[in-house]
Design a protein around this motif. Structure first.
Motif, PDB file in Angstrom:
ATOM      1  N   ASP A  31      57.872  -5.767 -51.915  1.00  0.00           N
ATOM      2  CA  ASP A  31      59.302  -6.061 -51.848  1.00  0.00           C
ATOM      3  C   ASP A  31      59.597  -7.532 -52.075  1.00  0.00           C
ATOM      4  N   GLN A  32      58.723  -8.396 -51.585  1.00  0.00           N
ATOM      5  CA  GLN A  32      59.000  -9.831 -51.591  1.00  0.00           C
ATOM      6  C   GLN A  32      57.747 -10.617 -51.949  1.00  0.00           C
ATOM      7  N   VAL A  33      57.961 -11.725 -52.655  1.00  0.00           N
ATOM      8  CA  VAL A  33      56.877 -12.646 -52.989  1.00  0.00           C
ATOM      9  C   VAL A  33      57.307 -14.052 -52.595  1.00  0.00           C
ATOM     10  N   LEU A  34      56.416 -14.749 -51.952  1.00  0.00           N
ATOM     11  CA  LEU A  34      56.639 -16.139 -51.520  1.00  0.00           C
ATOM     12  C   LEU A  34      55.633 -17.027 -52.236  1.00  0.00           C
ATOM     13  N   LEU A  35      56.095 -18.117 -52.798  1.00  0.00           N
ATOM     14  CA  LEU A  35      55.210 -19.112 -53.400  1.00  0.00           C
ATOM     15  C   LEU A  35      55.610 -20.492 -52.901  1.00  0.00           C
ATOM     16  N   GLU A  36      54.644 -21.382 -52.733  1.00  0.00           N
ATOM     17  CA  GLU A  36      54.951 -22.785 -52.444  1.00  0.00           C
ATOM     18  C   GLU A  36      54.331 -23.642 -53.528  1.00  0.00           C
ATOM     19  N   ASP A  37      54.881 -24.833 -53.694  1.00  0.00           N
ATOM     20  CA  ASP A  37      54.605 -25.623 -54.890  1.00  0.00           C
ATOM     21  C   ASP A  37      53.136 -25.923 -55.123  1.00  0.00           C
ATOM     22  N   ALA A  38      52.355 -26.124 -54.052  1.00  0.00           N
ATOM     23  CA  ALA A  38      50.948 -26.494 -54.235  1.00  0.00           C
ATOM     24  C   ALA A  38      50.165 -25.401 -54.941  1.00  0.00           C
ATOM     25  N   PRO A  58      61.751  -7.274 -56.163  1.00  0.00           N
ATOM     26  CA  PRO A  58      63.153  -7.509 -55.806  1.00  0.00           C
ATOM     27  C   PRO A  58      63.470  -8.939 -55.383  1.00  0.00           C
ATOM     28  N   VAL A  59      62.590  -9.562 -54.607  1.00  0.00           N
ATOM     29  CA  VAL A  59      62.851 -10.913 -54.097  1.00  0.00           C
ATOM     30  C   VAL A  59      61.615 -11.767 -54.306  1.00  0.00           C
ATOM     31  N   ALA A  60      61.779 -12.901 -54.970  1.00  0.00           N
ATOM     32  CA  ALA A  60      60.688 -13.863 -55.132  1.00  0.00           C
ATOM     33  C   ALA A  60      61.271 -15.258 -55.024  1.00  0.00           C
ATOM     34  N   VAL A  61      60.630 -16.105 -54.210  1.00  0.00           N
ATOM     35  CA  VAL A  61      61.146 -17.451 -53.945  1.00  0.00           C
ATOM     36  C   VAL A  61      60.014 -18.466 -54.080  1.00  0.00           C
ATOM     37  N   VAL A  62      60.295 -19.560 -54.774  1.00  0.00           N
ATOM     38  CA  VAL A  62      59.394 -20.707 -54.828  1.00  0.00           C
ATOM     39  C   VAL A  62      59.964 -21.799 -53.926  1.00  0.00           C
ATOM     40  N   TYR A  63      59.149 -22.253 -52.977  1.00  0.00           N
ATOM     41  CA  TYR A  63      59.549 -23.317 -52.048  1.00  0.00           C
ATOM     42  C   TYR A  63      58.754 -24.577 -52.361  1.00  0.00           C
ATOM     43  N   VAL A  64      59.427 -25.694 -52.507  1.00  0.00           N
ATOM     44  CA  VAL A  64      58.741 -26.972 -52.699  1.00  0.00           C
ATOM     45  C   VAL A  64      58.638 -27.643 -51.328  1.00  0.00           C
ATOM     46  N   ASP A  65      57.447 -27.623 -50.748  1.00  0.00           N
ATOM     47  CA  ASP A  65      57.288 -28.137 -49.388  1.00  0.00           C
ATOM     48  C   ASP A  65      55.965 -28.873 -49.161  1.00  0.00           C
ATOM     49  N   ARG A  83      61.158 -25.358 -61.146  1.00  0.00           N
ATOM     50  CA  ARG A  83      62.595 -25.060 -61.169  1.00  0.00           C
ATOM     51  C   ARG A  83      62.976 -24.335 -62.451  1.00  0.00           C
ATOM     52  N   THR A  84      62.475 -24.801 -63.582  1.00  0.00           N
ATOM     53  CA  THR A  84      62.828 -24.154 -64.844  1.00  0.00           C
ATOM     54  C   THR A  84      62.085 -22.834 -65.026  1.00  0.00           C
ATOM     55  N   PHE A  85      60.882 -22.731 -64.492  1.00  0.00           N
ATOM     56  CA  PHE A  85      60.162 -21.444 -64.498  1.00  0.00           C
ATOM     57  C   PHE A  85      60.968 -20.399 -63.737  1.00  0.00           C
ATOM     58  N   CYS A  86      61.474 -20.777 -62.574  1.00  0.00           N
ATOM     59  CA  CYS A  86      62.278 -19.834 -61.784  1.00  0.00           C
ATOM     60  C   CYS A  86      63.513 -19.391 -62.563  1.00  0.00           C
ATOM     61  N   ALA A  87      64.187 -20.344 -63.200  1.00  0.00           N
ATOM     62  CA  ALA A  87      65.384 -20.010 -63.964  1.00  0.00           C
ATOM     63  C   ALA A  87      65.056 -19.072 -65.124  1.00  0.00           C
ATOM     64  N   ARG A  88      63.907 -19.291 -65.754  1.00  0.00           N
ATOM     65  CA  ARG A  88      63.534 -18.473 -66.917  1.00  0.00           C
ATOM     66  C   ARG A  88      63.147 -17.050 -66.527  1.00  0.00           C
ATOM     67  N   TYR A  89      62.482 -16.869 -65.403  1.00  0.00           N
ATOM     68  CA  TYR A  89      61.905 -15.556 -65.103  1.00  0.00           C
ATOM     69  C   TYR A  89      62.556 -14.813 -63.940  1.00  0.00           C
ATOM     70  N   GLY A  90      63.579 -15.417 -63.292  1.00  0.00           N
ATOM     71  CA  GLY A  90      64.336 -14.663 -62.311  1.00  0.00           C
ATOM     72  C   GLY A  90      63.948 -14.849 -60.864  1.00  0.00           C
ATOM     73  N   LEU A  91      63.383 -16.005 -60.521  1.00  0.00           N
ATOM     74  CA  LEU A  91      63.036 -16.292 -59.131  1.00  0.00           C
ATOM     75  C   LEU A  91      64.085 -17.206 -58.504  1.00  0.00           C
ATOM     76  N   ARG A  92      64.117 -17.241 -57.185  1.00  0.00           N
ATOM     77  CA  ARG A  92      64.895 -18.233 -56.450  1.00  0.00           C
ATOM     78  C   ARG A  92      64.062 -19.498 -56.284  1.00  0.00           C
ATOM     79  N   TYR A  93      64.751 -20.635 -56.094  1.00  0.00           N
ATOM     80  CA  TYR A  93      64.067 -21.923 -56.005  1.00  0.00           C
ATOM     81  C   TYR A  93      64.647 -22.725 -54.853  1.00  0.00           C
ATOM     82  N   SER A  94      63.753 -23.185 -53.956  1.00  0.00           N
ATOM     83  CA  SER A  94      64.156 -24.019 -52.827  1.00  0.00           C
ATOM     84  C   SER A  94      63.578 -25.414 -53.038  1.00  0.00           C
ATOM     85  N   ILE A 436      69.357 -23.187 -52.173  1.00  0.00           N
ATOM     86  CA  ILE A 436      68.446 -22.241 -52.815  1.00  0.00           C
ATOM     87  C   ILE A 436      69.152 -21.650 -54.026  1.00  0.00           C
ATOM     88  N   THR A 437      68.605 -21.902 -55.190  1.00  0.00           N
ATOM     89  CA  THR A 437      69.243 -21.407 -56.406  1.00  0.00           C
ATOM     90  C   THR A 437      69.026 -19.906 -56.534  1.00  0.00           C
TER      91      THR A 437
END
Length: 643
Positions: A31-38, A58-65, A83-94, A436-437
Motif C-alpha cells: 500500500d505504501q512505500v517510504l524512501l529517505e534521501d540517503a 497507492p502512496v509513495a513518499v521521499v523524505y529528505v532527512d 524532487r524532479t524524480f518524484c514529479a516525473r514518476y508520481g511520488l510525494r516529496y518532503s 509535502i508536494t
C-alpha cells in the motif's frame, strides 16, 4: 477457521503469492512505500533502469532527512534529483527540515491495516499504527514501486504480552531495551514481534513507535501493534479520524513464540557500548561521567519525549561542561513544543535545539570526544556511528537522559523529582502538509526534466555468477559487523552514496583502511565474516560497494536479513560457513578456490567446498528457489530485464 494473530491477518490481506509458512518465499501487495534521501537516490536510479512510466503503489513518499548539511554541492544535487524524480514518476516529496521520515509518515500517512515497505531499516516504526511495516534495500524498494510486489521470507510471529503498568520514570524505551536484553541483536531474526495484552491500554502511539522503531535492532522483520483507542486518539489529533480502523488479533490467537513482560517489574535500562543488545540496568553504570547527552532524532523525538526532558530540566541548568542537544522528529513537533512552552524550557536550561533531521543519529554533527561517554536516546550505538571512531555511546530513555543532563553523569531517573509535563497543545499538521508536494497529474509528468548532477552515477549491473571462483581473501571480520562499517555514516561518507565508485573508497575504513586499495588492485576478492554479518541499516551501498570492487562471494557464519537480501539482489552470493570456526583459518591474502559454484546453483545443491591452503572449507548455499533464480541471473535487475 482457526483464530489468527494480527500479523497473519494483515499478511493474508496482502498475499499475492506463496504460503504463510515461516521460512518460505512470499510476495506481498504493498500500500505504501517510504524512501529517505540517503537510500532514495540509488533506489530511484535503479527504478529508472526498470523502464516503467510511473509508480504502481497507492502512496509513495521521499523524505529528505539525512544528507542535509550541504558542506558542498553534493547534497543539494541529490535533493534536486529526488524532487524532479518524484514529479516525473508520481511520488510525494518532503523537503529538508520538514522532519524525519519515520515521524512524518506516522503523522501524515500511517494507516491501520496497511502494508508498508521502506528503504530504511527503521521503517518498522509505522507498525505502531496497526500496520505491517518493514525495511528493505533500495533495489527491492524500486522493484516494489514498479508494481512487482514485495518479496519476503515469511516470518514467524512472536506474541509479546504486556501486563500491568509502567512504574514512574520507566518508559516505552525501557520496554524495547528489555526485549533487547533478553534477545540480543540476533534473537529476532526471521520474526515479527506482535504486541498484545492489557498493558497496552496506556501505551501511547508514540510510545509504541519507540518500540516498533527499535525492534529491528533484534534483527526482526517488523513489529505489529493493534489498532485501538490509542490509535483512534492519535489519528484524531492528526486530523485523520477517517483513517481509523479497529484491528486486533482474534481471541485465542496462536503465536510461534511467546514473551511475557510484566511492565510493573521493569526498571530504567541502558545499552552500553558498542551494541543495542548490551543492555544493563542503569544502576550498574550510574555515576559514569558524561561529555554529552543527545535527545531525539530517529527515535524518542515525539512531543511527549521532548516534554518529559524539558519538565525535568525546568528550573535547572545542564551540568557544567556537558553538551546537550535536542532534535524534534518533525516540523509539527517543533511547532508544538514552541507553542506549549517546552522549547523555552529547553533553551533556558542550556540545551541546544536542532532542526528536525537525522543529524547526530547518523554521525552528521555532534561527534563526541573519543573515548568519552555520550548518552543518547537514539536506536544504535555501533562503533563509530556517532562520527567518532573511538566513541563510547550509551542508549537510554528520555527520563534517564534528562536526569543525567542535570547531574552530568549517568543517573537513575527514579532518584530525581518527576515534575509534570507541560500540557499538550493541539498539533497543527498543516505546518508539515503544506511542504509535502502532491503527485503531479499523470498528463503533466512526461514534461518533467529530471535534474542529474555529476554526483548521480547509476550502479552497473553484474554479469552472471562465475562458474568457478578463485580469489584472495580481502578481509576477515568478526561477529555483528554492521552495514555502517561498509558504507560509513557521517557527513563525508554519506555525501557520496549516490556514486558507488566514491562510496566504495570508504568500505571497512574504520576496521582496515587498506581494504579498498588492496581489493581494487586485485580486481576482486572474498570477504569472510562471523555471525550476523551486515546488521543494522538497510543501505544497499554496503552490497553495491563490494560489487564495484569485483567481490562476487561473501562468506559468513550467518547474515542479517536485509543485507543478505541486498547481496543476492545485486548479484553477490552469501555463502554460509558450515563450521563457523573455519573463519579463524582464513587470513588476508589467502587464496580460496570454489570450483563449480554456478553449476551447484543450477543443480540446487545445498553446499560447495572451498579449497584453501589450510584445507577444505564446507560452505552452505542457503538460498530459496526464488533466490537461486535471482543469483543465476546475476541479480534482480537482470532477472526482471530478461522477463
Amino acid at each position: 477457521m482457526s483464530p489468527e494473530n494480527l500479523t497473519r491477518k494483515i499478511l493474508h490481506e496482502h498475499l499475492r503469492q506463496g504460503r504463510l509458512e515461516p521460512g518460505t518465499d512470499i510476495t506481498l501487495d504493498v500500500d505504501q512505500v517510504l524512501l529517505e534521501d540517503a537510500t532514495a537516490t540509488m533506489a530511484a536510479m535503479q527504478f529508472e533502469q526498470l523502464g516503467v512510466d510511473e509508480i504502481a503503489v497507492p502512496v509513495a513518499v521521499v523524505y529528505v532527512d539525512h544528507n542535509v548539511l550541504q558542506i558542498d554541492d553534493k547534497n543539494m544535487q541529490d535533493h534536486h534529483y529526488l524532487r524532479t524524480f518524484c514529479a516525473r514518476y508520481g511520488l510525494r516529496y518532503s523537503p529538508p527540515g520538514n522532519g524525519l521520515s519515520h515521524y512524518i509518515h506516522l503523522e501524515r500517512f500511517g494507516r491501520p491495516g496497511h502494508l508498508l515497505v521502506g528503504a530504511d531499516s527503521h521503517s518498522t516504526m509505522a507498525g505502531a499504527l496497526g500496520m505491517f511495516a518493514t525495511g528493505a534495500g533500495g533495489l527491492d524498494v524500486a522493484v516494489t514501486l514498479a508494481g512487482f510486489g514485495a518479496e519476503l521470507t515469511c516470518p514467524r510471529v512472536v506474541g509479546v504480552e504486556l501486563t500491568g503498568s509502567l512504574p514512574p520514570a520507566v518508559e516505552a524505551k525501557d520496554v524495547v531495551l528489555e526485549i533487547l536484553r533478553r534477545r540480543g541483536v540476533r534473537g529476532g531474526r526471521g520474526a515479527v514481534f506482535e504486541f498484545h495484552g492489557e498493558g497496552l491500554a496506556e501505551l501511547t502511539v508514540t510510545g509504541r513507535a519507540t518500540i516498533a522503531n527499535m525492534i529491528v535492532e533484534t534483527g526482526a522483520t517488523a513489529a505489529v501493534f493493534p489498532s485501538d483507542e490509542q490509535t483512534r486518539s492519535w489519528l484524531e489529533a492528526q486530523h485523520r479520524p477517517d483513517d481509523f480502523r479497529p484491528l486486533q488479533a482474534d481471541p485465542g490467537a496462536t503465536y510461534d513464540e511467546r514473551e511475557l513482560i510484566e511492565l510493573s517489574t521493569l526498571e530504567p535500562l541502558v545499552a552500553i557500548p558498542h551494541s543495542p543488545g548490551n543492555v544493563v540496568p542503569v544502576t550498574e553504570v550510574e555515576g559514569t561521567e558524561l561529555v554529552q547527552v543527545c535527545v531525539g532524532s530517529s527515535v524518542n523525538s515525539s512531543y511527549e519525549d521532548l516534554a518529559t526532558v524539558a519538565a525535568s530540566l525546568r528550573g535547572h541548568s545542564v551540568a557544567p561542561g556537558l553538551q546537550v542537544t535536542v532534535t524534534p522528529g518533525s516540523r509539527q513537533i517543533l511547532d508544538t513544543v514552541v507553542r506549549a512552552g517546552v522549547y523555552q524550557d529547553l533553551l533556558a536550561a542550556g540545551a541546544r535545539v536542532l532542526e528536525p533531521i537525522c543529524g547526530p543519529c547518523i554521525g552528521i554533527g555532534q561527534a563526541p570526544v573519543k573515548g568519552e561517554p555520550s548518552l543518547r536516546t537514539f536506536n544504535r550505538n555501533f562503533p563509530g556511528r556517532s562520527g567518532t571512531a573511538e566513541d563510547q555511546v550509551y542508549l537510554c530513555s528520555p527520563s534517564t537522559a534528562a536526569a543525567s543532563a542535570v547531574t552530568g553523569r549517568i543517573t537513575d531517573p527514579r532518584r530525581m523529582r518527576l515534575p509534570d509535563r507541560r500540557p499538550h497543545v493541539p498539533s497543527d499538521p498543516s505546518v508539515v502538509d503544506m511542504h509535502i508536494t502532491a503527485p503531479l497529474p499523470a498528463d503533466e509528468r512526461d514534461g518533467v526534466v529530471i535534474e542529474r548532477g555529476d554526483n548521480l552515477v547509476p550502479p552497473h549491473r553484474p554479469g552472471r555468477p562465475p562458474e568457478d571462483v578463485r580469489a584472495k581473501v580481502g578481509i576477515v571480520v568478526g561477529d555483528d559487523i554492521s552495514t555502517g562499517d561498509m558504507a560509513p555514516d557521517g557527513v563525508i561518507g554519506m555525501a557520496v552514496w549516490s556514486n558507488i565508485a566514491l562510496c566504495a573508497g570508504f568500505m571497512f575504513r574504520r576496521i582496515d583502511p587498506e581494504f579498498h586499495d588492496r581489493v581494487h588492485g586485485w580486481g576482486g576478492g572474498l570477504i569472510i565474516g562471523g555471525h550476523n554479518y551486515g546488521q543494522g541499516s538497510s543501505r544497499e551501498h554496503a552490497a553495491l560497494s563490494p560489487l564495484h570492487l569485483g567481490v562476487r562471494v561473501v562468506v559468513a557464519a550467518s547474515f542479517a536479513r536485509i543485507h543478505r537480501r541486498n547481496l543476492i539482489a545485486v548479484g553477490i552470493l552469501p555463502l554460509v560457513l558450515e563450521h563457523p570456526s573455519d573463519r579463524d583459518r582464513a587470513r588476508v591474502g589467502q587464496e580460496w578456490a570454489i570450483p563449480g559454484l554456478a553449476e551447484a546453483l543450477r543443480q540446487e545443491r545445498e553446499s560447495v567446498t572451498a579449497e584453501t591452503d589450510e584445507g577444505a572449507v564446507s560452505l552452505r548455499i542457503d538460498l530459496s528457489p526464488r533466490e537461486r533464480e535471482i543469483a543465476l541471473a546475476g541479480g534482480l535487475l537482470n532477472l526482471l530485464a530478461a522477463r
